[in-house]
Design an enzyme around this catalytic site. Structure first.
Site: not given
Lengths: 385, 263
Positions: A286, A275, A312, A371, A142, A307
């Protein structure tokens, strides 16, 4: 660290949404067909990159989306470019899997899917763009889009080339790709078009999207460039393939490296693109990162997750978000985090809930935490810095 | 140019006199499909013989991680019409093992070595590119903030999904799997490696015959997507080559080069 101009950028986002749609808080999340193991996703409209049958050679959808991003990107066709392609694995595309299963014992059956293998995808995109310079393909899950920009920045800094086109693409919004993530427990299983809820107390996983983006990065003078890539930071978690670290120090290190030349991030930053996947673990980590990073000034910096509107988009997500960061820098309107009804309590952070917000400042930060533990932060500035 | 301080390799087939080098071993990998893809296992094996600072800058060049399609076979077998994408797909896909997806992700080598050895420095993962070795070198030379750089190439291409296609392109090839690791640091004394002495890429693309193998390696050596830059350096080390420019080709008309100089 040198600032490099971004003369142009383009996105191919779910729902074919673009910056004005994001400012308006529109969502691309729709119900998926029953062949999918989850109920909602954020696809492209059917008229964008429709599948075309060619029995001789099947083009991976990930490559087709990348080419669409190339077609939407304005660039000087006479310049000498390098190419960094962020294109994670194509091995979960149904055409590839079905034909590979058929080809067991008869390898000639693989010939129509030869464009999925090896350097073929990179060669295809390079040829489409007319790139005659160096080329590489990046996959950091990602964080691929951000890391592709970082690699391009490093090429420019080394003087390897003066112009680089960065393209990121992902096309795992198919039943096989979705099943892979669903069986890992990372997707929202809600039957609700508001299922993508970053930073909401009721968040329960991400909604998968698909898309692509392109960005031209240049070390030459571009007086009308809308923004510059002026900093970056990277780190690895070294903990878990899919989880986030208990010690957020490594994530903070990536952000702080990107912000190294910004005197007071809490006051100088106009916006942070989180993110913000809407998984419980990512968003909680986060929140801790931003509280630590911004300190006492944390309420003054707009932070949101794109997102919430487009799901995503995996390997393409961070380049799509980087493009929107530039739009925010140009237009002074931070895009909202939609579906944010009950924020995590006591974070003290401004997640721009449900409605766009005017922002000012010369810098924006774009974060990706992928990931495999890839942490990647980008700093864009309004001027050369 | 980068100064080579240490190296290691784990390979499934011998590479001539390279096997006499320290830290270069032949390996046999037992499939451990539920846990780790072969490309990761090779990288962990090779890297276990090096001492790497945890804040080192890391670049991985990853080829195919291993076989993946077989995870889908049980799902196809349960289809009423024998097609994977046939009826009751959503229900059948519940049987897909969660690790099935993880094992096809192509950043798993960088993730695995980070987790196993506690590497938390900056990391870049380049994939499916024999030419990436040279294209990455000039960015590594710019890494002034990080004195130590680890470059890991790993690939598991000798699998049914990949092998036959590779042979279509390179008919006489024998494939090798494995991992090759290089540790570069300012006090490295083994040799210099760089895109060119000036740090600029020498990759002026030349149109080549797509079926032409790179000319830099000795005839008869096995073929290994993504490993060939590393194989060139191992060959130079084993043969005592004082200096040489190596060429790498992607099989699609694109070439890169890098220089080796013995210290």
């Amino acid at each position: 660290m040198t600032s490099f101009a971004v003369p142009s950028h383009a996105i191919v986002a779910p729902g074919d949404l673009d910056y004005p749609d994001f400012v308006a808080g529109r969502s691309a999340v729709v119900r998926l067909p029953e062949t999918f193991p989850v109920r909602v996703g954020a696809p492209l409209p059917e008229d964008v990159c429709p599948p075309h049958a060619n029995a001789e050679l099947i083009m991976p959808r990930g490559v087709a989306l990348a080419l669409e991003a190339c077609d939407r990107l304005e660039y000087d066709p006479d310049a000498h470019y390098g190419l960094v392609l962020a294109l994670p694995t194509l091995r979960a595309e149904p055409e590839f899997v079905e034909r590979s299963l058929d080809a067991v014992g008869d390898p000639s059956g693989l010939i129509p899917v030869r464009s999925f293998f090896g350097e073929a995808p990179l060669a295809e995109v390079a040829e489409h763009l007319g790139v005659d310079g160096p080329r590489v393909r990046v996959d950091t899950a990602c964080a691929s889009g951000s890391d592709a920009l970082i690699f391009a920045h490093q090429w420019l800094e080394a003087g390897a080339v003066e112009d680089v086109i960065v393209v990121a693409s992902t096309a795992m919004l198919n039943p096989l790709g979705v099943a892979g993530f669903n069986n890992l427990g990372t997707l929202s299983r809600d039957d609700d078009l508001r299922a993508s809820r970053p930073f909401d107390l009721a968040r329960n996983g991400f909604v998968m999207g698909e898309g692509a983006a392109g960005m031209w990065l240049s070390s030459r003078s571009h007086t009308s460039a809308p923004g510059y890539l002026s900093g970056y930071g990277q780190s690895m978690n070294a903990t878990h393939m899919t989880g986030v670290p208990e010690d957020i120090g490594v994530m903070l290190r990536a952000c702080r490296s990107a912000l190294a030349r910004v005197p007071n991030p809490g006051k100088d930053l106009a916006y942070i693109s989180a993110h913000g996947t809407a998984t419980r673990a990512n968003d909680a980590a986060e929140i801790r990162v931003y509280r630590e990073l911004l300190g006492e000034d944390r309420a003054g910096v707009a932070i949101s997750s794109l997102k919430s509107m487009i799901g995503h988009c995996l390997g393409a997500s961070s380049l799509i978000e980087a493009c929107v960061c530039l739009d925010i820098l140009i237009n002074g309107q931070a895009t909202p985090t939609i579906n944010l009804e009950v924020p995590e309590p006591n974070s003290g952070l401004d997640f721009v809930p449900n409605k766009a917000k005017e922002v000012s400042g010369d810098f924006v930060l774009s974060n990706a935490f992928g990931f495999g533990g890839h942490n990647s932060s980008l700093l864009f500035s309004r001027g050369q810095f | 140019m980068l100064r080579l301080a240490a190296f290691s390799a784990a390979l499934t087939r011998p590479l001539g006199t390279c096997m006499d080098l320290p830290n270069v071993t032949l390996v046999e990998y037992e499939d451990d499909e539920q846990r780790r893809a072969p490309a990761s296992a090779y990288a962990l094996d090779a890297l276990s013989r090096l001492e790497v600072p945890t804040d080192a800058r890391v670049v991985t060049i990853s080829g195919p991680p291993g076989k993946f399609i077989h995870h889908m076979e049980p799902i196809r077998q349960r289809s009423p019409d024998g097609r994977l994408m046939g009826p009751k797909l959503a229900r059948r896909l519940r049987r897909l093992h969660p690790y099935g997806l993880l094992l096809c992700l192509q950043n798993q080598v960088s993730a695995a070595i980070s987790m196993e050895f506690g590497l938390t420095g900056p990391c870049m993962n380049l994939i499916e590119g024999t030419t990436a070795f040279a294209d990455a070198l000039c960015t590594l030379e710019g890494g002034k903030d990080h004195e130590t750089t680890l470059l890991v190439m790993s690939s598991a291409a000798d699998r049914p999904e990949q092998r036959e296609l590779t042979k279509l392109k390179f008919p006489d090839s024998v494939l090798v799997e494995g991992a090759i690791c290089f540790l570069f640091s300012p006090d490295g004394e083994m040799g210099l490696v760089g895109a060119t002495a000036s740090g600029r890429a020498t990759s002026e693309p030349k149109k080549t015959n797509p079926k032409e193998r790179p000319a830099s390696l000795p005839p008869g050596w096995p073929h290994a997507p993504c490993l060939e830059g590393g194989m060139c350096v191992l060959w130079a080390l084993a043969s005592g080559i004082p200096s040489k420019r190596f060429w790498l080709s992607d099989g699609h008309g694109y070439q890169t080069s890098f220089d080796w100089q013995k210290l």
